[in-house]
Design a protein around this motif. Structure first.
Motif, short mmCIF file in Angstrom:
data_model
loop_
_atom_site.label_atom_id
_atom_site.label_comp_id
_atom_site.label_asym_id
_atom_site.label_seq_id
_atom_site.Cartn_x
_atom_site.Cartn_y
_atom_site.Cartn_z
N VAL A 2 0.89 -1.11 0.10
CA VAL A 2 -0.08 -0.04 -0.03
C VAL A 2 0.83 1.35 -0.11
CG1 VAL A 2 -1.90 1.26 1.28
CG2 VAL A 2 -1.70 -1.14 1.38
N ASP A 3 0.82 2.13 -0.98
CA ASP A 3 1.72 3.20 -0.91
C ASP A 3 1.26 4.50 -0.31
OD1 ASP A 3 3.52 2.29 -2.60
OD2 ASP A 3 2.76 3.27 -4.64
N ILE A 4 1.89 4.83 0.68
CA ILE A 4 1.40 5.99 1.75
C ILE A 4 2.24 7.02 1.07
CG2 ILE A 4 1.36 6.63 3.99
CD1 ILE A 4 0.24 3.78 3.65
N PRO A 5 1.45 8.23 0.87
CA PRO A 5 1.93 9.60 0.71
C PRO A 5 3.00 9.75 1.72
CG PRO A 5 -0.37 9.57 0.06
CD PRO A 5 -0.02 8.45 0.93
N ARG A 7 7.43 11.69 2.58
CA ARG A 7 8.64 12.21 1.60
C ARG A 7 9.48 11.07 1.97
NH1 ARG A 7 10.05 17.02 4.96
NH2 ARG A 7 8.34 16.33 6.44
N PRO A 8 10.60 11.16 1.02
CA PRO A 8 10.90 11.79 -0.17
C PRO A 8 9.89 11.26 -1.27
CG PRO A 8 12.60 10.09 0.03
CD PRO A 8 11.66 10.32 1.39
N TYR A 9 9.38 10.12 -1.15
CA TYR A 9 8.36 9.63 -2.32
C TYR A 9 7.63 8.41 -1.53
CZ TYR A 9 12.01 5.80 -2.52
OH TYR A 9 12.66 4.76 -2.08
N PRO A 10 6.38 8.16 -2.16
CA PRO A 10 5.61 7.30 -1.40
C PRO A 10 6.23 5.83 -0.61
CG PRO A 10 4.50 7.95 -3.34
CD PRO A 10 5.93 8.46 -3.51
N TYR A 11 5.63 5.87 0.52
CA TYR A 11 6.21 4.59 1.54
C TYR A 11 5.46 3.37 1.02
CZ TYR A 11 7.24 1.84 5.65
OH TYR A 11 7.38 0.63 6.29
N LEU A 178 9.36 4.14 8.41
CA LEU A 178 8.55 5.27 8.01
C LEU A 178 8.27 6.14 9.51
CD1 LEU A 178 6.59 7.15 6.51
CD2 LEU A 178 4.75 5.37 7.11
N LEU A 179 8.57 7.44 9.46
CA LEU A 179 8.32 8.12 10.86
C LEU A 179 7.21 9.01 10.63
CD1 LEU A 179 9.31 9.24 13.36
CD2 LEU A 179 10.65 11.07 12.27
N ILE A 180 6.21 8.81 11.74
CA ILE A 180 4.88 9.60 11.74
C ILE A 180 5.27 11.11 12.30
CG2 ILE A 180 2.47 9.90 12.32
CD1 ILE A 180 3.29 7.55 10.46
N SER A 213 -2.36 11.62 9.29
CA SER A 213 -3.50 11.65 8.33
C SER A 213 -3.33 11.05 7.34
CB SER A 213 -3.76 13.25 8.35
OG SER A 213 -2.65 13.75 7.42
N GLU A 214 -2.00 11.08 6.59
CA GLU A 214 -1.79 10.43 5.44
C GLU A 214 -1.92 8.72 5.59
OE1 GLU A 214 -1.96 11.45 2.49
OE2 GLU A 214 -1.16 13.52 2.62
N LEU A 215 -1.35 8.02 6.63
CA LEU A 215 -1.39 6.83 6.82
C LEU A 215 -3.07 6.36 7.21
CD1 LEU A 215 0.04 4.07 7.39
CD2 LEU A 215 0.19 4.97 9.86
N GLN A 216 -3.54 7.31 7.87
CA GLN A 216 -5.14 6.96 8.14
C GLN A 216 -5.88 7.12 6.95
OE1 GLN A 216 -5.45 10.04 11.04
NE2 GLN A 216 -5.80 8.81 12.75
#
Ligand code: C5J
Length: 226
Positions: A2-5, A7-11, A178-180, A213-216
């Motif tokens: 699942v691509d999460i928006p 930085r530096p590009y989708p996770y 990935l750091l929130i 919010s991007e992960l949610q």
């Protein structure tokens, strides 16, 4: 994946192989009267991320994905404590000294506990780490390997010390990290900002960074399509 928006590009989040790591959300770092406060730091900065961190933990619990909580904690005789952590710091306010919440960063002391709002529940992993990083002298790498974990989502305090050190250790061991960013904090805003920039720099030299919010949003959208 699942691509999460981010930085530096989708996770590229791998649902069956992802765990959450919540670093050192302990009373001594976060509550007034604790170790961090007695060093003259503004602990309200750290307290402010409790709601976002709780929401992140709730998200992982809903998904049924593993959660690891760390505590910076040492044995009462300090035999597991790296020498630099004993010799440096303010006299009277060093690891093992007695503070308002018991002996500073000693396992089992009141100040060493995770704050009530983020308390681990049965089935979640809690590790005591004597270093700044979560892999030093904890055996967690072997446990994560046994669990088939390849992706780690990070939260906690402080961004530039224990969180960044743990992410760097994880990155060197092959984990995709990935750091929130709104679920991590520092006593020093400029250090948080710099740490985040360093992590995502050079094409993600340490990993990725994104707001909760991007992960949610992305996970909710992904579930809606199933
Ligand atoms: C520090 C931590 N800052 N958890 N510990 O000493 O980041």
């Amino acid at each position: 994946m699942v691509d999460i928006p981010a930085r530096p590009y989708p996770y590229p989040l791998d649902p069956g192989h992802t765990a959450l790591v919540v670093i050192d959300m302990q009373r001594d770092f976060i509550e007034p009267g604790g170790f961090g406060d007695s060093l003259g730091n503004d602990v309200s900065r750290l307290e402010a991320i409790i709601p976002a961190t709780a929401a992140l933990i709730a998200l992982f619990r809903e998904e049924g994905w593993p959660i690891i909580h760390t505590r910076e904690a040492h044995m009462p005789d300090l035999s597991d404590c790296p020498p630099a952590k004993i010799s440096r710091g303010k006299p009277g306010l060093r690891i093992g000294d007695t503070g308002a919440m018991g002996r500073i960063l000693i396992a089992g002391e009141p100040g060493n506990q995770i704050v009530d709002a983020l308390a681990p529940i049965a089935g979640e992993i809690v590790i005591d780490k004597p270093g700044k990083g979560m892999f030093y002298a904890t055996g967690i790498h072997e446990r994560l390997q046994d669990m088939g974990i390849s992706h780690l989502v990070f939260a906690g305090v402080t961004t530039e010390v224990c969180v960044q050190t743990s992410m760097r250790e994880a990155n060197d061991r092959g984990y995709e990290c990935l750091l929130i960013e709104d679920a991590t904090e520092s006593y020093f805003p400029q250090f948080k900002a710099s740490a985040i920039e360093m992590i995502a720099a050079q094409g993600g030299i340490v990993g990725w960074v994104t707001p909760l919010s991007e992960l949610q949003k992305t996970l909710a959208r992904d579930h809606a399509h199933v």
